[in-house]
Scaffold this motif. Structure first.
Motif, PDB file in Angstrom:
ATOM      1  N   ARG A 103       0.838  -1.187   0.000  1.00 51.52           N
ATOM      2  CA  ARG A 103       0.000   0.000   0.000  1.00 51.52           C
ATOM      3  C   ARG A 103       0.872   1.235   0.000  1.00 51.52           C
ATOM      4  N   PRO A 104       0.374   2.367  -0.516  1.00 47.12           N
ATOM      5  CA  PRO A 104       1.189   3.576  -0.626  1.00 47.12           C
ATOM      6  C   PRO A 104       1.096   4.543   0.550  1.00 47.12           C
ATOM      7  N   GLY A 105       0.339   4.206   1.563  1.00 47.04           N
ATOM      8  CA  GLY A 105       0.189   5.132   2.672  1.00 47.04           C
ATOM      9  C   GLY A 105       1.355   5.093   3.635  1.00 47.04           C
ATOM     10  N   THR A 106       1.733   6.249   4.147  1.00 42.16           N
ATOM     11  CA  THR A 106       2.857   6.288   5.081  1.00 42.16           C
ATOM     12  C   THR A 106       2.562   5.472   6.343  1.00 42.16           C
ATOM     13  N   ASN A 107       1.318   5.426   6.747  1.00 45.28           N
ATOM     14  CA  ASN A 107       0.959   4.682   7.950  1.00 45.28           C
ATOM     15  C   ASN A 107       1.061   3.168   7.761  1.00 45.28           C
ATOM     16  N   ASP A 108       1.217   2.725   6.533  1.00 46.63           N
ATOM     17  CA  ASP A 108       1.314   1.287   6.251  1.00 46.63           C
ATOM     18  C   ASP A 108       2.716   0.736   6.427  1.00 46.63           C
ATOM     19  N   TYR A 109       3.673   1.603   6.700  1.00 48.45           N
ATOM     20  CA  TYR A 109       5.076   1.182   6.723  1.00 48.45           C
ATOM     21  C   TYR A 109       5.601   1.054   8.149  1.00 48.45           C
ATOM     22  N   ASP A 110       6.349  -0.026   8.353  1.00 53.04           N
ATOM     23  CA  ASP A 110       6.821  -0.369   9.687  1.00 53.04           C
ATOM     24  C   ASP A 110       8.215   0.170   9.985  1.00 53.04           C
ATOM     25  N   TYR A 111       9.028   0.260   8.958  1.00 56.33           N
ATOM     26  CA  TYR A 111      10.421   0.661   9.147  1.00 56.33           C
ATOM     27  C   TYR A 111      10.779   1.740   8.130  1.00 56.33           C
ATOM     28  N   TRP A 112      11.601   2.694   8.592  1.00 51.78           N
ATOM     29  CA  TRP A 112      11.982   3.835   7.768  1.00 51.78           C
ATOM     30  C   TRP A 112      13.487   4.066   7.853  1.00 51.78           C
ATOM     31  N   GLY A 113      14.031   4.557   6.743  1.00 48.43           N
ATOM     32  CA  GLY A 113      15.404   5.014   6.748  1.00 48.43           C
ATOM     33  C   GLY A 113      15.488   6.450   7.237  1.00 48.43           C
ATOM     34  N   GLN A 114      16.705   6.963   7.269  1.00 48.57           N
ATOM     35  CA  GLN A 114      16.926   8.320   7.782  1.00 48.57           C
ATOM     36  C   GLN A 114      16.789   9.385   6.698  1.00 48.57           C
ATOM     37  N   GLY A 115      16.758   8.951   5.449  1.00 46.85           N
ATOM     38  CA  GLY A 115      16.557   9.875   4.346  1.00 46.85           C
ATOM     39  C   GLY A 115      17.844  10.332   3.689  1.00 46.85           C
ATOM     40  N   THR A 116      17.711  10.724   2.431  1.00 45.19           N
ATOM     41  CA  THR A 116      18.823  11.294   1.689  1.00 45.19           C
ATOM     42  C   THR A 116      18.313  12.502   0.912  1.00 45.19           C
ATOM     43  N   GLN A 117      19.091  13.580   0.927  1.00 45.85           N
ATOM     44  CA  GLN A 117      18.650  14.843   0.324  1.00 45.85           C
ATOM     45  C   GLN A 117      18.892  14.818  -1.183  1.00 45.85           C
ATOM     46  N   VAL A 118      17.871  15.204  -1.904  1.00 43.50           N
ATOM     47  CA  VAL A 118      17.972  15.415  -3.354  1.00 43.50           C
ATOM     48  C   VAL A 118      17.620  16.868  -3.624  1.00 43.50           C
ATOM     49  N   THR A 119      18.527  17.557  -4.291  1.00 42.77           N
ATOM     50  CA  THR A 119      18.304  18.959  -4.632  1.00 42.77           C
ATOM     51  C   THR A 119      18.476  19.114  -6.140  1.00 42.77           C
ATOM     52  N   VAL A 120      17.452  19.656  -6.777  1.00 42.12           N
ATOM     53  CA  VAL A 120      17.468  19.857  -8.215  1.00 42.12           C
ATOM     54  C   VAL A 120      17.474  21.358  -8.483  1.00 42.12           C
ATOM     55  N   SER A 121      18.523  21.822  -9.126  1.00 40.25           N
ATOM     56  CA  SER A 121      18.654  23.243  -9.416  1.00 40.25           C
ATOM     57  C   SER A 121      18.077  23.560 -10.790  1.00 40.25           C
TER      58      SER A 121
END
Length: 122
Positions: A103-121
């Motif tokens: 499922r695509p909902g954020t509440n459906d996910y049990d584990y998460w990473g810390q994230g990585t920044q993407v910046t598009v100029s």
């Protein structure tokens, strides 16, 4: 202890490409559906793409269709997000997540990473 570690983010010009990776440990990776989400400053975390545990099925947010491709390598416990034709509005922190549900909902996910920044100029 479950860990999801994203990498591959950075600064890219509009029209360019990036490939994000998410390495998983501490869980039976091949039994989890994997998703990518993103969060821009001041905005909610949004769904980007989803891949089933086997890799057979994928699902994308409408604005990513045709530009982003999600894939996985269960032998390497890694999920990928290939991002092409990047736009300034794609700028965000990108997160991978694991779920027993397809499922695509954020509440459906049990584990998460810390994230990585993407910046598009522009």
């Amino acid at each position: 202890q479950v860990q999801l570690v994203e990498s591959g983010g950075g600064l890219v010009q509009a029209g360019g490409s990036l490939r994000l990776s998410c390495a998983a440990s501490g869980l039976t990776f091949s039994r989890y559906n994997m998703g990518w989400f993103r969060q821009a400053p001041g905005k909610e975390r949004d769904f980007v793409a989803l891949i089933s545990y086997s890799g057979v099925s994928t699902y994308y947010a409408d604005s990513m269709k045709g530009r982003f491709t999600i894939s996985r390598d269960n032998a390497k416990n890694t999920v990928y997000l290939q991002m092409n034709s990047l736009k300034p509005e794609d700028t965000a922190v990108y997160y991978c997540a694991a779920s027993n549900r397809y499922r695509p909902g954020t509440n459906d996910y049990d584990y998460w990473g810390q994230g990585t920044q993407v910046t598009v100029s522009s």
